[in-house]
Design an enzyme around this catalytic site. Structure first.
Site, short mmCIF file in Angstrom:
data_model
loop_
_atom_site.label_atom_id
_atom_site.label_comp_id
_atom_site.label_asym_id
_atom_site.label_seq_id
_atom_site.Cartn_x
_atom_site.Cartn_y
_atom_site.Cartn_z
N GLY A 174 7.42 -35.18 14.67
CA GLY A 174 8.81 -35.47 14.33
C GLY A 174 8.98 -36.98 14.28
O GLY A 174 8.63 -37.69 15.22
N VAL A 204 6.12 -37.02 18.77
CA VAL A 204 7.27 -37.69 18.14
C VAL A 204 6.94 -39.15 17.90
O VAL A 204 6.34 -39.82 18.75
CB VAL A 204 8.52 -37.57 19.05
CG1 VAL A 204 9.68 -38.40 18.49
CG2 VAL A 204 8.95 -36.11 19.20
N LYS A 205 7.36 -39.62 16.72
CA LYS A 205 7.20 -41.05 16.41
C LYS A 205 8.56 -41.72 16.48
O LYS A 205 9.55 -41.22 15.94
CB LYS A 205 6.61 -41.23 15.02
CG LYS A 205 6.56 -42.69 14.58
CD LYS A 205 5.56 -42.96 13.49
CE LYS A 205 6.09 -42.73 12.11
NZ LYS A 205 5.23 -43.39 11.09
N THR A 206 8.61 -42.86 17.14
CA THR A 206 9.86 -43.60 17.21
C THR A 206 9.55 -45.08 17.23
O THR A 206 8.40 -45.49 17.07
CB THR A 206 10.68 -43.16 18.45
OG1 THR A 206 11.99 -43.68 18.35
CG2 THR A 206 10.04 -43.63 19.75
#
Ligand code: R5P
Length: 292
Positions: A174, A204-206
């Site tokens: 995500g 998850v990438k942020t």
């Protein structure tokens, strides 16, 4: 329905308590199937638990970004220094030799292009799972616009990808996208990463932000950071170091690698931080030694 905000003064991230051991080295993934775990083990190095992903998917909405004009020339030679190749099926099929042994994380959504004012409209899946399997994908990246005009459409794409991902054993990444007007704050990233994990993202990438350890603590699956716009190499390495120190399990960097004048050495220096425990300063010393 519960309050949208809640009592923000009551947050307790239990930063002194390690994540629950679910019997598998990737955070929160102990209760998944063998195939999904096997693919996760191609993304995250079982020895360090971390990953260096090389992102070159920018062309799917930005066109020929600086450094990606000729991916056969600029990206293909970098592949051996990354753990995971993150690109579109178009880029990978046309520019990356199929002899590579690296894991592939396919960009699996399409969005509005940079020609549009609102980059956060979101859209939908850009491929079907048969093609992902045909390309031997170890992961699928889904762009999500929490708080943007495309929130509902992009979260729908994430949910459907997670359904198919569990069906076929392919992990879903995500991606917390930030449109032009969206805040890059701790509060935003804590909210967005948690929503993506709860809806089924396996990692998850942020973006890195202040008090990043609370973003990591509140997300029940691993977090990797994007690099963002090109920074001086020492600053990019320091950011990677701080993210890893805060509990991130790797990076998914693009422009800070392929827009560097020394992309091979930059990728090698990033590996030192992510896999070998170098500080940002030590990694930059490695980088300067390597280019001289
Ligand atoms: C984001 O939308 C792009 O798809 C990239 O994958 C991501 O931003 C990472 O690349 P960069 O390190 O250049 O920000």
């Amino acid at each position: 329905m519960a309050d949208a905000v809640g009592n923000i003064n009551a947050h307790n991230y239990h930063l002194d308590v390690p994540p629950a051991d679910t019997g598998f080295f990737v955070k929160g993934m102990g209760n998944t199937d063998w195939g999904l775990k096997n693919r996760l083990s191609r993304i995250f190095d079982p020895k360090s638990g971390n990953t260096v992903m090389l992102a070159f998917d920018h062309g799917y909405f930005m066109g020929a970004t600086a450094g990606l004009e000729r991916m056969d020339v600029t990206i293909a030679p970098l592949c051996e220094y990354a753990d995971v190749l993150m690109g579109t099926r178009g880029a990978i099929r046309s520019c990356i030799p199929p002899t590579t042994s690296k894991a592939v994380c396919l960009r699996a959504t399409h969005d509005t292009s940079v020609l549009f004012e609102d980059l956060s409209t979101g859209s939908g899946l850009a491929l079907d799972f048969e093609d992902a399997i045909r390309m031997n994908a170890s992961g699928l990246a889904i762009q999500c616009f929490v708080g943007g005009s495309g929130e509902a459409a992009s979260l729908e794409a994430l949910c459907r990808a997670a359904d198919q991902g569990y069906k076929f054993g392919i992990p879903v990444l995500g991606v917390t996208a930030v449109g032009k007007e969206m805040a890059r704050t701790n509060r935003y990233f804590t909210l967005a990463t948690r929503i993506l994990a709860e809806l089924g993202a396996n990692f998850v990438k942020t973006y890195y932000c202040e008090d990043f350890e609370t973003v990591v603590a509140a997300c029940p699956v691993p977090i990797v950071i994007a690099g963002g716009k090109k920074l001086p190499e020492d600053e990019a390495l320091e950011m990677a170091y701080k993210a890893i120190q805060s509990g991130a399990r790797g990076v998914d960097m693009g422009r800070n690698v392929f827009q560097s004048e020394h992309p091979v050495e930059m990728l090698q220096a990033i590996r030192k931080v992510v896999h070998e425990g170098f500080t940002g300063k030590e990694a930059f010393e490695f980088f300067t030694d390597a280019i001289n």
